[in-house]
Each structure stands twice: as C-alpha cells, then as structure tokens.
Scaffold this active site. Sequence first.
Site, PDB file in Angstrom:
ATOM      1  N   ASP A 170       2.380   3.247  28.757  1.00 42.62           N
ATOM      2  CA  ASP A 170       3.023   2.515  27.695  1.00 42.62           C
ATOM      3  C   ASP A 170       1.986   1.963  26.618  1.00 42.62           C
ATOM      4  OD1 ASP A 170       4.137   0.272  26.391  1.00 42.62           O
ATOM      5  OD2 ASP A 170       5.772   0.227  27.845  1.00 42.62           O
ATOM      6  N   HIS A 171       1.998   2.360  25.556  1.00 48.14           N
ATOM      7  CA  HIS A 171       0.802   2.089  24.738  1.00 48.14           C
ATOM      8  C   HIS A 171       0.960   0.796  24.098  1.00 48.14           C
ATOM      9  CE1 HIS A 171       3.958   2.744  21.366  1.00 48.14           C
ATOM     10  NE2 HIS A 171       3.033   2.511  20.469  1.00 48.14           N
ATOM     11  N   HIS A 233       8.258  -1.075  26.174  1.00 51.59           N
ATOM     12  CA  HIS A 233       7.762  -1.902  25.469  1.00 51.59           C
ATOM     13  C   HIS A 233       8.043  -3.413  25.556  1.00 51.59           C
ATOM     14  CE1 HIS A 233       6.322   1.681  24.162  1.00 51.59           C
ATOM     15  NE2 HIS A 233       7.190   1.965  23.204  1.00 51.59           N
TER      16      HIS A 233
HETATM   17  C1  BG6 Z   1       7.111   4.539  20.659  1.00 51.22           C
HETATM   18  C2  BG6 Z   1       8.529   4.854  20.043  1.00 51.22           C
HETATM   19  O1  BG6 Z   1       7.084   4.267  21.651  1.00 51.22           O
HETATM   20  O2  BG6 Z   1       6.752   3.309  19.884  1.00 51.22           O
HETATM   21  C3  BG6 Z   1       8.921   4.888  18.535  1.00 51.22           C
HETATM   22  O3  BG6 Z   1       9.071   6.133  20.525  1.00 51.22           O
HETATM   23  C4  BG6 Z   1       8.111   3.653  18.053  1.00 51.22           C
HETATM   24  O4  BG6 Z   1      10.272   4.978  18.315  1.00 51.22           O
HETATM   25  C5  BG6 Z   1       6.901   3.394  18.224  1.00 51.22           C
HETATM   26  O5  BG6 Z   1       8.101   3.916  16.431  1.00 51.22           O
HETATM   27  C6  BG6 Z   1       6.441   2.039  17.697  1.00 51.22           C
HETATM   28  O6  BG6 Z   1       5.230   1.736  18.266  1.00 51.22           O
HETATM   29  P1  BG6 Z   1       4.178   0.796  17.486  1.00 51.22           P
HETATM   30  O7  BG6 Z   1       2.773   1.040  18.067  1.00 51.22           O
HETATM   31  O8  BG6 Z   1       3.967   1.506  15.653  1.00 51.22           O
HETATM   32  O9  BG6 Z   1       4.661  -0.472  17.205  1.00 51.22           O
END
Ligand code: BG6
Length: 483
Positions: A170-171, A233
């Site tokens: 989960d980045h 997230h």
């Molecule tokens: C991803 C989603 O997990 O997170 C995307 O699949 C989204 O739709 C993205 O744009 C948002 O990540 P960040 O790091 O740009 O907030």
Amino acid sequence: MIFGATGDLANRKLFPSLYRLYKKGKLANFAVVGVGRRTLTQEQFKQNVVNSVSEAIAGSKNDDLETFASYFCYHSHDVTDSSSYAELKNIADELDVKYSLNGNRVFYLAMAPEFFGPIAIHLNQDGLTDVKGYKRLIIEKPFGHDLESAKELNEQIRTAFSEDEVYRIDHYLGKAMVQNIETIRFSNAIFENLWNNRYISNIQVTSSEVLGVEERGRYYETSGALRDMVQNHMLQMVALLAMEPPIKLTPDEIRSEKVKVFRAMRPIEVEEMDKYFVRGQYGKGLVEDLEVPSYREEQMVDPNSNTETFVAGKVMIDNFRWAGVPFYIRTGKRLESKSTKIVVQFKDIPMNLYNRPDQEITPNLLVIHIQPEEGITLHLNAKKAGQNMEATPIKLSYANTGIAGINTPEAYEKLIDDSLHGDATNFTHWDEVALSWSYVDKISQAWEQTPSTQFPNYASGTMGPKEADELLEKDGFFWWPVN
Ligand code: BG6
C-alpha cells in the site's frame, strides 16, 4: 524478478527506486530479471531501464546508469506455460551463481490482478520458489474486488508463500508523513494524553487529486474511488491514527493494534448508508484553467457509468478511546487541488473568556501534511500584540522538506528496501485486508442496489458534491480547507 517489467509501474516507479537504492549502496549482491509478455532483446530492455531512470531522475549520470542496467536481463514470458517458467528458473539459477545471491529470491507482481493467483501457483509448481535462501512475494493492489475474491486470491498465493513471505504494497504506508503519524503520536507527551474522545472532536482525512481517470478507465470502471482509495489508503491512515500504542514497534505488534481498529469500525447497514457515506462522479469543468471532460466522456468509460470518482464518509470506531468521535474521510479525482492532509480537530475550551461578538476562538488543530508539502502545523490561539487582551489564531509549522541535505525517499524506494530486509511493518497483512474489505463491501452493496440518479454531481475543479459538506454540517462540523 519483476513480472510486468514492460509496464507503467515498473518504468515509472520500480526501476528508478531500484536505481536510487543502488546509488546509496543498498543493493550489494543483486540481479533483476524483467518478466513480460512482449518480445524484447536484452539490449532493448536494458535501454528501457536506462530511459526510465533518466526520465524519473533528472541529472542521473549515464556511465553509472549503464552499469546499473547491466544487472538487468529480460525474459519474454507466457504466464500460463510451464515451460516458460522452466526457462525462467534456469535464468534465475544462473544469476544466483554469477552474482552470489545465496538463493534469495524476491518476486514482484506488477501486473493485472487476474494473473496473481495463476503466477503464484506456477512459481510453486515449476520449482521457482524452491530456494536455498529466502523467498518473498511483493504484490500490488487491487488485492481482490471484494472479500470473497480477496479470500480466493489469498488462498492461491498461499499455495506458494506463507503469510510472512507476502508483502502487500500500500504505497501510502511508504510515505514519509504517513509513517510520521506514529512518531508524532507516540513520541510526544503533549499529544498522546489528548488523543481520545475527551479532547478530540473529529478527525478529517482528505486525499484529493486533480487528475481524472486518465487512460485507466477500464480498471477504474470496476473499482471506483471506494475500492481504489478507501479500502486501502484511506482506511490504513485511519487505522494508524486510531490504533492503541503498540508494545513495541515491530510488525506483529503494530499490525495487531491496527487490526483491532478495523474490528472496532462500526459496520454500516445498507439501509442507513446515506447517513454515513456519500458518493460523487465528476462532470466537466475547469481545472487549472483548462476545460476538462466529464468522467462519462473519458476513454473506456461507459457513457452511463454509475462508478463513483469521489467518496466521503464518516467512519465510527466503537471502542473506549474513540466512541463518539467521527473520522471523516474524503477522496476524489478532478478536485480542486492535489493534496493529502489529516486534520485533527480538538474540542472547544470549556469556557471562552475571549468570545466577544467581534471575536471567535478557533479550535486547536493539528494538521499533518502528507503531500505535496510534508510537515505538521499546530493551530493555537495567542494574545494579539498590542494593548488589548485579545486572542488571535497563530500557527506553529514544521516542514519536512527544505531541510538541506535531506531528501525524502520515494515511497516505493523505501518499501522495496524494507522488503529486501524482511521488514513487513509497512505492508498490509491479510487480516487488515480482509477486515477492510468487509467494511467496504457493505458500502458497495448499498450503492449497487441503488444506482445514483444524480451523477455527475460535482463539477471538475471543485471539492466534490454538496452532500459531502452536508455530512459534516449535520454533526456541526465543516471540512477544514486543504490548500
Ligand atoms: C493509487 C490509485 O493507489 O493511488 C490511483 O490507484 C491514485 O488512482 C493514486 O491516483 C494516488 O496516489 P498518490 O501517491 O499520488 O496520492
């Protein structure tokens, strides 16, 4: 081994992150096998690696990049064919000897989820997971489509890997300021005492995006904002904000506290969903002075689509610490700004000595800026300079960025590094995945039963539908601005 090595994620995130780790000397003995469907020569693939790193990291030097790329090789692969896995095994065995890899192997699945299960089964059947050292699986979301499909996927994966060998990315958990939630909470005496329903009135978590669905219409139509952002997230951030202090900062202890939060989330019955969750879909509008189309006009999107591109919700955590405190979450595409922020709103003081008609005391807020700026702001009230006894709002701010010499590593870089060290703290465990799906499944059930008649219900470039504001107004609150 990176499955999906010709894809977007590998090129935009994984190769540059590996390069940064390489530059920092964190990849001592390593080799990377890029696995993809396309036919590419070794040279073409290495060139892809060089190009993607130079695009992602301005100023990276070429000589160094060529050496980095020399650790990469490519295998054109058919995910359903055992003989293709046998070839892959030979390549891996040779690299193991050539680079003294001690039989350690990490498999990164950066591809469409329908392949996760079949690949895991083949890796096991065709002997690739039969290693002398460690074996680990890194897997990208979406992890299933609902609880049932997630369970099925999990069972397939578990034929080849045990739970502690699975690293579910989960980045958001790799973001510096998301990791900072724990540090802010558990290393400051002034916050932890107040971190409960006696002193906090509500917590707001917003992750807004300016971009639309781009070229991902096909995927997004089956996911929507709920599965794309909330199930993972957003709920992960809530869990970190709400969990009890773990006994130690070890993966197991942290996880077990997070799991308790998921278990305490009040399940919402389908009939009362509107009281807790609202959805939106963007119409056309002006974004950064440009006219942009509505969601229904995007590529690969059904012109009558009922998919939500915005979700706002009120999550209640029914435990001793949080009873009665709403956690409001909000996320959407084509909103006013790109911003992820957490606002912790403290309760009003018991009696306001400064409350004159011309003056209101503002509540204390702790704002955690996740992105694009990283930092913390504490909103207080202090005496206005001058003769009179008047209070005025002031802000104490700390910015993580802009400190000379400190460069916040990208989320992916940190997570890859953690997985190489066997540190699963910032990855999601199966229990968390299962519990968050069961929470979210109720919401999707309710929405599938009653398709929205209002879509599109917010113009691009705004902060979502008015129902999202009403959700808080009913409780006497409002969304604190995020930019
Ligand atoms: C991803 C989603 O997990 O997170 C995307 O699949 C989204 O739709 C993205 O744009 C948002 O990540 P960040 O790091 O740009 O907030």
